[in-house]
Design a protein around this motif. Structure first.
Motif, short mmCIF file in Angstrom:
data_model
loop_
_atom_site.label_atom_id
_atom_site.label_comp_id
_atom_site.label_asym_id
_atom_site.label_seq_id
_atom_site.Cartn_x
_atom_site.Cartn_y
_atom_site.Cartn_z
N SER A 24 -1.09 -0.53 -4.36
CA SER A 24 -1.60 0.67 -3.70
C SER A 24 -3.09 0.86 -3.96
N THR A 38 2.98 9.04 0.94
CA THR A 38 3.82 7.87 0.65
C THR A 38 3.57 6.74 1.64
N LEU A 39 3.20 7.08 2.87
CA LEU A 39 2.94 6.00 3.83
C LEU A 39 1.47 5.62 3.88
N TYR A 77 -5.94 7.90 -9.27
CA TYR A 77 -4.72 7.07 -9.19
C TYR A 77 -4.81 5.95 -10.23
N SER A 86 0.84 -1.19 0.00
CA SER A 86 0.00 0.00 0.00
C SER A 86 0.88 1.25 0.00
N MET A 97 -6.10 8.55 6.01
CA MET A 97 -7.45 8.24 5.52
C MET A 97 -7.92 6.85 5.93
N LEU A 138 3.23 4.81 -6.73
CA LEU A 138 3.74 5.84 -7.64
C LEU A 138 4.33 6.99 -6.84
N GLY A 139 3.86 7.15 -5.61
CA GLY A 139 4.42 8.18 -4.74
C GLY A 139 5.92 7.98 -4.53
N SER A 141 -5.25 -1.15 -1.68
CA SER A 141 -5.48 -0.67 -0.31
C SER A 141 -6.49 0.47 -0.30
N LEU A 193 -1.09 7.36 4.80
CA LEU A 193 -1.67 7.73 6.09
C LEU A 193 -2.74 8.80 5.96
N LEU A 218 -6.06 14.27 3.64
CA LEU A 218 -5.09 13.44 4.38
C LEU A 218 -4.52 14.16 5.61
N ILE A 220 -9.04 9.45 -4.21
CA ILE A 220 -7.67 9.15 -4.66
C ILE A 220 -7.69 8.00 -5.67
N ALA A 261 -6.39 3.85 5.49
CA ALA A 261 -6.00 2.67 4.71
C ALA A 261 -5.21 1.71 5.60
N1 TRP Z 1 1.18 5.32 -0.72
C1 TRP Z 1 0.86 5.16 -2.09
C2 TRP Z 1 1.97 5.79 -2.93
O1 TRP Z 1 2.97 6.15 -2.42
C3 TRP Z 1 -0.48 5.69 -2.48
C4 TRP Z 1 -1.56 5.27 -1.55
C5 TRP Z 1 -2.10 4.05 -1.40
C6 TRP Z 1 -2.20 6.08 -0.61
N2 TRP Z 1 -3.03 4.06 -0.42
C7 TRP Z 1 -3.11 5.29 0.09
C8 TRP Z 1 -2.05 7.41 -0.30
C9 TRP Z 1 -3.87 5.83 1.10
C10 TRP Z 1 -2.82 7.94 0.72
C11 TRP Z 1 -3.70 7.16 1.43
O2 TRP Z 1 1.84 5.91 -4.11
#
Ligand code: TRP
Length: 520
Positions: A384, A290-291, A123, A25, A295, A29-30, A387, A293, A460, A119, A297
């Protein structure tokens, strides 16, 4: 209870399965696209340091907090936060039900589900691009473009006094001579052709845009229907090891370009002068994205954990993996950028779809390098999107008591439709290309960028802020501690966590939000 829960809601089959799914997750792409891009834009060193601090001071504590809420409440974000409200049916063990104060925590959950929906809708469009480029790489299309450009330059170069040659030389390789001149001119012309293909043949083609968006939503839904251990875990257990192997292979080829040391210097020489308030905010915001966080997930993935899982250890592993992969992505891309003297800022994010395919093509085993690279992006994107979708589906399954299959198919279709304008807003359809919804600092944003802006800049950080407040201030020590393993209230790990989640994270995130509102 655990067994009953396992049947009803699903549970991870193994610890490593959970870690890989959560890392899947986070890694997306981040990491592979956005992090290298902003690191280059903000000149490496100092920006990297701020980013690392953000990961440590905000990312890690929030990851533990989300896992804690998920593991404790065993619900989707809405259900989890609803269960925390002080009401007669509060799910918290302590006497919250006797408190008359009503705290609408469920709003945090709703915001999370909305963010997941939003997202995912765009995405999946971008993920679709990576899929299409994987096919392009397999078909050897980049090579054809390159060869055409080479033929064109070679023909023009036969008469070095012709107007055409002088024009191209002035444009692409004014200071170079001989072989270098030729190479640079061929590469530049080929990249230009690729930009054209990307812009006018690909982005402007509504059927391709919608089609690949659909395929990606379909793949994501397919995995989600399989459930937690039978779908998500199974899929990430295959894709993540593939992703690691591909990264190592690409790292090897990239190291051979010879600009590796320059990359290390770029990443780790701290030029404090290049720090601006803008870059600091971007680093903080990216730490969330990137993590995964802010929301729910990670919270949702945490809700499928069993009692025995160690939150702190898991959070550390996921965070470290995510950070390492972001850096490896830089170590793969920057040597190529430096060696071939590319200018990523001019092409913005487009460099991945325009210049890089041409460059890969000339590297050792270039055909395979480009296939692997775009496969890497697609795999990372898929783990990703899974998740993101799981948040929406788990909400529907838990709260509306609808079967997973029907919940997935309907929400998948709705998200697909909501993403269509994102697929069409880059030139495929006049109406959606012209529409602007939000603007960011005066810059008008199209549909895709607007929803990215709304989710990553607002939803977020706000979600993260409230999750920190909830875990740091609303929950009691006893409620928090019951989810930790081998940690008591006096241990340094718990005390540092409590300090960070109460003071450091919310204050830093609060600063981001206030700055965005324009207070300072
Ligand atoms: N973390 C993923 C990335 O770096 C994107 C992603 C997946 C995401 N699940 C998420 C971002 C939940 C925010 C919240 O591309």
């Amino acid at each position: 209870m655990d067994n009953e829960n396992k049947e009803k809601r699903g549970q991870w089959g193994s610890k490593i399965g959970f870690i890989l799914a959560a890392a899947g997750s986070a890694v997306g792409l981040g990491n592979l696209w956005k992090f290298p891009y902003i690191t280059y834009k903000y000149e490496g060193g100092a920006f990297v340091m701020v980013y690392l601090l953000a990961i440590l001071l905000i990312g890690l504590p929030l990851m533990i907090a989300e896992l804690l809420v998920g593991k404790k409440m065993k619900k989707n974000p809405v259900g989890a936060f609803k269960g925390m409200e002080a009401s007669p049916d509060s799910a918290l063990p302590s006497k919250r039900s006797e408190k008359s104060m009503f705290l609408p925590w469920r709003i945090v959950g709703w915001m999370g589900v909305a963010a997941g929906f939003i997202i995912l809708s765009y995405y999946s469009v971008v993920a679709g691009w990576t899929l299409e480029y994987t096919f392009k790489a397999v078909r050897g299309e980049f090579n054809i473009v390159y060869l055409n450009a080479k033929k064109e330059i070679d023909t023009i170069s036969q008469n070095k006094n012709s107007k055409k040659f002088l024009e191209l030389k002035k444009q692409y390789a004014p200071k170079l001579e001989g072989k270098e001149e030729n190479e640079k001119m061929v590469n530049s012309l080929a990249s230009k052709k690729m930009s054209k293909i990307f812009g006018s043949k690909f982005l402007a083609n509504p059927w391709k845009q919608i089609g690949f968006h659909f395929i990606f939503m379909f793949l994501t839904s397919f995995v989600i229907i399989g459930g937690i251990s039978g779908g998500i875990e199974k899929c990430t257990k295959i894709l993540m090891p593939c992703l690691f192997v591909i990264m190592i292979l690409l790292l090897g080829t990239s190291m051979m370009t010879g600009a590796f040391m320059e990359t290390i210097r770029f990443l780790f020489t701290w030029k404090l002068s290049s720090l601006t308030s803008h870059s600091i905010l971007e680093a903080l915001g990216h730490a969330f994205f990137t993590l995964s966080l802010g929301m729910g997930a990670i919270l949702t993935y945490g809700s499928y954990l069993n009692k025995k899982t160690d939150l702190v250890k898991s959070a550390i592993i996921i965070t470290v993996l995510d950070t390492c992969i972001a850096f490896i992505a830089c170590l793969i891309l920057f040597p190529i950028i430096f060696h071939y003297n590319l200018q990523p800022e001019s092409g913005g994010l487009g460099i991945l779809f325009t210049t890089l395919p041409i460059i890969f093509n000339q590297m050792f085993m270039g055909h395979y390098v480009s296939i692997l690279f775009f496969m890497l992006l697609s795999f990372a994107a898929l783990t990703s999107t899974i998740s993101l979708m799981e948040v929406v589906v788990s909400y529907i399954v838990d709260e509306w008591k609808i079967t997973r299959k029907i919940a997935t198919i309907t929400s998948g279709l709705i998200i697909f439709v909501f993403g269509i304008p994102s697929a069409l807003c880059n030139g495929a359809n006049d109406f959606f290309t012209k529409i602007t919804i939000f603007s960011n600092g005066g810059e008008k944003l199209n549909w895709l960028d607007s929803f990215d802006y709304l989710a990553t800049n607002w939803l977020l950080p706000l979600g993260g802020f409230f999750i920190a407040i909830c875990v740091g201030w609303y929950l009691t020590d006893e409620e928090r501690l019951s989810e930790f393993i081998l940690v008591d209230g006096n241990s340094i790990i718990y005390k540092s966590f409590k300090f960070l989640i109460r003071f450091v994270s919310p204050v830093l995130v609060g600063i981001i939000i206030l700055n965005k509102i324009g207070v300072f």
